[in-house]
Enzyme design. Structure first.
Site, PDB file in Angstrom:
ATOM      1  N   LYS A  45       0.856  -1.193   0.000  1.00 49.94           N
ATOM      2  CA  LYS A  45       0.000   0.000   0.000  1.00 49.94           C
ATOM      3  C   LYS A  45       0.889   1.238   0.000  1.00 49.94           C
ATOM      4  O   LYS A  45       2.017   1.202   0.536  1.00 49.94           O
ATOM      5  CB  LYS A  45      -0.882  -0.061   1.255  1.00 49.94           C
ATOM      6  CG  LYS A  45      -1.995   0.955   1.342  1.00 49.94           C
ATOM      7  CD  LYS A  45      -2.811   0.708   2.615  1.00 49.94           C
ATOM      8  CE  LYS A  45      -3.928   1.707   2.818  1.00 49.94           C
ATOM      9  NZ  LYS A  45      -4.722   1.419   4.036  1.00 49.94           N
ATOM     10  N   SER A 120      -9.572   1.356   3.143  1.00 44.92           N
ATOM     11  CA  SER A 120      -8.751   2.172   2.286  1.00 44.92           C
ATOM     12  C   SER A 120      -7.706   1.396   1.484  1.00 44.92           C
ATOM     13  O   SER A 120      -7.112   1.951   0.561  1.00 44.92           O
ATOM     14  CB  SER A 120      -8.040   3.232   3.133  1.00 44.92           C
ATOM     15  OG  SER A 120      -7.194   2.617   4.087  1.00 44.92           O
ATOM     16  N   SER A 144      -9.611  -1.259   7.235  1.00 42.54           N
ATOM     17  CA  SER A 144      -9.108  -1.011   5.875  1.00 42.54           C
ATOM     18  C   SER A 144      -8.437  -2.183   5.175  1.00 42.54           C
ATOM     19  O   SER A 144      -8.146  -2.092   3.992  1.00 42.54           O
ATOM     20  CB  SER A 144      -8.139   0.163   5.879  1.00 42.54           C
ATOM     21  OG  SER A 144      -8.865   1.353   5.798  1.00 42.54           O
TER      22      SER A 144
HETATM   23  N1  GLN Z   1     -12.812   3.223   6.641  1.00 42.08           N
HETATM   24  C1  GLN Z   1     -12.325   3.595   7.933  1.00 42.08           C
HETATM   25  C2  GLN Z   1     -12.010   5.061   7.970  1.00 42.08           C
HETATM   26  O1  GLN Z   1     -12.339   5.722   7.034  1.00 42.08           O
HETATM   27  C3  GLN Z   1     -11.116   2.783   8.273  1.00 42.08           C
HETATM   28  C4  GLN Z   1      -9.901   3.269   7.603  1.00 42.08           C
HETATM   29  C5  GLN Z   1      -8.696   2.443   7.903  1.00 42.08           C
HETATM   30  O2  GLN Z   1      -8.780   1.382   8.493  1.00 42.08           O
HETATM   31  N2  GLN Z   1      -7.561   2.988   7.550  1.00 42.08           N
HETATM   32  O3  GLN Z   1     -11.474   5.564   8.896  1.00 42.08           O
END
Ligand code: GLN
Length: 438
Positions: A45, A120, A144
């Protein structure tokens, strides 16, 4: 080992691919020809540092940033012979559930190109689901890794907090962030985890997990979390079917009550922005990344940050600054932290009667691109089942649990297991067994 053929094959696959999973394919040199992952193509990532390579965290503010050192995750992968082939798309600074918040491109779900891959770590999940790489790393702060894994039909694993070093990860919420693993099978995730896990002197929060784990016999279902408004009925049906199959496979399934667990998402959206506002203060236009030339220092800060950060990142910095401000921190931040402890106790109590907790990974299958971009709350709800393990630091895995049909397309769903702290290894044993049963 020379990797030119590996990269050539990947580039050929990418020409046919329509998902836009990668931001960049690296110029890969020689790699070690021994080690557990020798010759294996791995994607990372865009918020995981690899010395000499770009890492932008999906943000314009870090557009030309080149990592001056490697993360521990990358070092351990390279030591095991892995070939790090490129960086994958993500929501800016890992904030989002659809990869639509990337400043660069929109990644699509390989099962239906009109839908999001989740986020994400959407680029990493799509790359594995499509067969571009057998292994990808993501990060999981509130879901994420697990949520995009579910949307793309792959395995997603988030360890106990600290089990993988955070050294060299671009921080979002430091008390929640963990690197996580995406693969096609549980066995591969286990192998990758064994390569990267364990204490690291450069991350004082890193830990060694328990090597010995008792077999899982009893699975608990937190009904107060999963049977609520807004949960897709097909998702519940799929989950109940998986539980029936596990029961037939010899597991004992029972309901458990985890006190206040249904408040996890609310707690997360106080604690996480508070940490975001603090972590992202370092992008000031002076020390890192984008810097806008101006006459005054104030303008330098505000223009560099204003032009460098996207809307969602700015929203969270403002929310975080607010919940930490004098007069409000007792009402919001401290209360959220206290409740976080109560929920962790609730899990510990539940683990006195069951070995693991099971939930669907997401409340719906993958949604359409654009469907939730103007509705942050609807977007946040995508993490309702993944956030509890994040705020409590517990290990969790999402495994594919079949598909549901939407507009003629088969969309994957995920089943999540959450284990007691440091009992990460039991998730792999259970996960491998479940792959056969459900
Ligand atoms: N979707 C969640 C957020 O927007 C989790 C994001 C993540 O785990 N980095 O915070």
């Amino acid at each position: 080992m020379n990797n030119s053929l590996l990269i050539k094959t990947l580039k050929q696959k990418l020409e046919k691919s329509e998902t836009d999973a990668f931001l960049e394919i690296f110029d890969v040199g020689e790699s070690r020809d021994t080690g557990e992952l020798a010759g294996l193509a791995v994607a990372i990532k865009d918020n995981i540092l690899y010395e000499g390579h770009h890492a932008s965290a999906g943000s314009k503010i870090l557009e030309n940033y080149v990592a001056p050192y490697s993360s521990t995750v990358v070092e351990r992968l390279l030591d095991a012979g892995a070939v790090i082939v490129g960086r994958t798309n993500m929501d800016e600074f890992a904030m989002g559930s659809s990869t639509e918040n990337s400043a660069y491109k929109k990644t699509k779900n390989p099962h239906d190109l009109t839908r999001v891959p989740g986020g994400s770590s959407g680029g990493s999940a799509a790359a594995v689901a499509e067969g571009l790489v057998p292994l990808a790393f993501g990060t999981d702060t509130g879901g994420s890794v697990r949520q995009p894994a579910a949307f793309c039909g792959v395995v997603g694993f988030k360890p106990s907090y600290g089990a993988i070093s955070r050294y060299g990860l671009i921080a979002m919420g430091s008390s929640l962030d963990q690197a996580g693993i995406l693969t096609l099978s549980v066995k591969e995730a286990r192998t990758a985890f064994n390569v990267v896990r364990g204490r690291d002197v450069r991350d004082s929060t890193s830990i060694d997990i328990d090597e010995e784990v008792a077999p899982v016999r009893t699975i608990g279902i937190p009904r107060n979390l999963i049977e609520r408004e807004g949960i897709d009925s097909d998702v519940l049906e799929n989950f109940n079917r998986a539980m029936d199959a596990l029961a037939s496979g010899g597991y004992t399934i029972q309901d458990v009550d985890i006190e206040h667990v249904e408040k996890s998402l609310a707690i997360y959206y106080v604690v996480m922005p508070a940490e975001v506002s603090s972590n992202l203060a370092r992008y000031d236009g002076v020390r890192y990344g984008k810097s806008v030339a101006t006459d005054t220092l104030f303008e330098l800060y505000s223009k560099s940050r204003g032009e460098g950060f996207g809307d969602e990142v700015r929203r969270r910095i403002m929310l975080g600054t607010y919940v930490l401000s004098a007069g409000y921190s007792d009402a919001y931040y401290r209360k959220a932290q206290a409740l976080r402890g109560v929920i962790r106790k609730g899990f510990d109590t539940a683990f006195e009667t069951v070995d693991v907790i099971a939930t669907p990974t997401t409340p719906t299958p993958a949604f359409k691109i654009g469907e939730r971009t103007n509705d942050p709350l609807a977007m946040y709800l995508a993490d309702i089942f993944t956030v509890p393990a994040s705020i409590t630091g517990l290990p969790a895995i999402s495994i594919p649990s079949g598909t549901v049909e939407r507009e003629g397309k088969a969309l994957p769903l995920g089943l999540q297991f959450i284990a007691p702290y440091k009992k990460d290894l039991s998730l792999f044993t259970l996960g491998q067994d479940s792959e056969k049963i459900i």
